[in-house]
Write a protein that holds these residues in place. Structure first.
Motif, short mmCIF file in Angstrom:
data_model
loop_
_atom_site.label_atom_id
_atom_site.label_comp_id
_atom_site.label_asym_id
_atom_site.label_seq_id
_atom_site.Cartn_x
_atom_site.Cartn_y
_atom_site.Cartn_z
N LEU A 286 -8.93 2.69 7.02
CA LEU A 286 -9.73 1.51 7.35
C LEU A 286 -8.86 0.24 7.40
O LEU A 286 -9.01 -0.59 8.31
CB LEU A 286 -10.88 1.34 6.36
CG LEU A 286 -11.98 2.39 6.46
CD1 LEU A 286 -12.87 2.36 5.21
CD2 LEU A 286 -12.80 2.20 7.72
N GLU B 84 -6.47 0.37 10.52
CA GLU B 84 -7.19 0.09 11.76
C GLU B 84 -7.47 -1.40 11.93
O GLU B 84 -7.41 -1.93 13.03
CB GLU B 84 -8.52 0.85 11.80
CG GLU B 84 -8.37 2.34 11.98
CD GLU B 84 -9.67 3.11 11.76
OE1 GLU B 84 -10.71 2.49 11.44
OE2 GLU B 84 -9.64 4.36 11.89
N ARG B 85 -7.79 -2.07 10.84
CA ARG B 85 -8.16 -3.49 10.88
C ARG B 85 -6.96 -4.42 10.81
O ARG B 85 -7.10 -5.62 11.00
CB ARG B 85 -9.08 -3.81 9.71
CG ARG B 85 -10.39 -3.08 9.79
CD ARG B 85 -11.18 -3.28 8.55
NE ARG B 85 -12.38 -2.46 8.60
CZ ARG B 85 -13.37 -2.56 7.75
NH1 ARG B 85 -13.33 -3.44 6.78
NH2 ARG B 85 -14.40 -1.77 7.86
N LEU C 123 -15.80 -1.68 2.56
CA LEU C 123 -15.18 -1.67 3.89
C LEU C 123 -16.10 -1.01 4.92
O LEU C 123 -16.24 -1.50 6.04
CB LEU C 123 -13.83 -0.94 3.84
CG LEU C 123 -12.70 -1.63 3.08
CD1 LEU C 123 -11.49 -0.72 2.99
CD2 LEU C 123 -12.34 -2.96 3.72
N LYS C 124 -16.73 0.08 4.55
CA LYS C 124 -17.64 0.78 5.46
C LYS C 124 -18.85 -0.10 5.78
O LYS C 124 -19.31 -0.11 6.93
CB LYS C 124 -18.09 2.10 4.85
CG LYS C 124 -16.99 3.15 4.82
CD LYS C 124 -17.50 4.40 4.14
CE LYS C 124 -16.42 5.44 4.01
NZ LYS C 124 -16.92 6.63 3.28
N GLU D 190 -18.87 -3.30 5.94
CA GLU D 190 -18.40 -4.30 6.89
C GLU D 190 -18.43 -3.75 8.31
O GLU D 190 -18.79 -4.45 9.25
CB GLU D 190 -16.97 -4.75 6.56
CG GLU D 190 -16.90 -5.82 5.53
CD GLU D 190 -15.50 -6.45 5.47
OE1 GLU D 190 -15.44 -7.63 5.10
OE2 GLU D 190 -14.51 -5.79 5.77
N ASP D 191 -18.05 -2.47 8.47
CA ASP D 191 -18.10 -1.82 9.78
C ASP D 191 -19.51 -1.81 10.33
O ASP D 191 -19.75 -2.08 11.50
CB ASP D 191 -17.58 -0.38 9.70
CG ASP D 191 -16.06 -0.31 9.76
OD1 ASP D 191 -15.41 -1.31 10.10
OD2 ASP D 191 -15.53 0.78 9.48
N ASP E 219 -20.44 -5.33 11.37
CA ASP E 219 -19.78 -5.67 12.61
C ASP E 219 -20.44 -5.00 13.81
O ASP E 219 -20.61 -5.60 14.86
CB ASP E 219 -18.29 -5.29 12.57
CG ASP E 219 -17.49 -6.18 11.63
OD1 ASP E 219 -18.00 -7.24 11.23
OD2 ASP E 219 -16.36 -5.79 11.28
N ALA E 220 -20.84 -3.75 13.64
CA ALA E 220 -21.49 -3.02 14.73
C ALA E 220 -22.86 -3.65 15.05
O ALA E 220 -23.25 -3.73 16.21
CB ALA E 220 -21.65 -1.56 14.35
#
Length: 171
Positions: free
Chosen positions: A15, A18-19, A159-160, A162-163, A166-167
């Motif tokens: 994660l 990727e960011r 972190l998940k 946040e994904d 964001d989606a």
């Protein structure tokens, strides 16, 4: 490190890679165990800048900017201190994220109000911090292992989430 810890560390690694974001730790009672779990993954130097072992209040105040008044009023073992430790680590280490732990691993040091086994965990950014409280005493070694695992799980979940946010924003 146990199998679960390795899986969490790999997820966190992926994660952050990727960011292209960075991470630091601020650890009191865990004494660097969270950082050790994070760096177990090859390539961690791309996203992990380092950690501050702030075992005493003086270090929490001087390096992380934790309020002296807060430490005096509530002790180091409280949610507010864990939150300040995350924000302070992000500032001091110049990272996007931080993970913090403060508590009483044992075997001694507990009180009626704050018994041994009470550990506050926190993670996040300077603007957004989530916390988790560990409250059971299983002996020092197990208390520290539980706190380390819960801290990495808390951060991975953060972190998940946040994904997902964001989606939702992009939709």
């Amino acid at each position: 490190m146990d199998f679960e810890g390795k899986i969490l560390s790999r997820e966190i690694s992926q994660l952050l890679w990727e960011r292209e974001k960075t991470l630091s730790t601020a650890e009191s009672c865990t004494g660097g165990r969270i950082a050790e779990e994070i760096i177990a993954v090859p390539g961690a130097s791309k996203y992990f800048k380092g950690g501050i072992i702030c075992y005493v209040n003086e270090v929490k105040e001087n390096l992380l900017g934790v309020s002296h008044e807060l430490l005096e009023e509530k002790t180091a073992v409280c949610e507010e201190v864990a939150i300040e430790m995350v924000k302070g680590a992000c500032r001091t280490m110049n990272t996007d994220y931080a993970i913090a732990a403060t508590g009483l691993a044992g075997p001694g040091g507990g009180t009626k109000e704050i018994p041994v086994g009470t550990i506050w965990l926190a993670c996040g950014t300077q603007e957004n911090v989530v916390t988790c409280k560990v409250e059971e005493d299983h002996g020092r070694d197990i208390n520290l292992a539980i706190a380390t695992n819960k801290a990495t799980q808390l951060f991975c979940d953060f972190l998940k989430a946040e994904d997902v946010e964001d989606a939702t924003i992009e939709s």
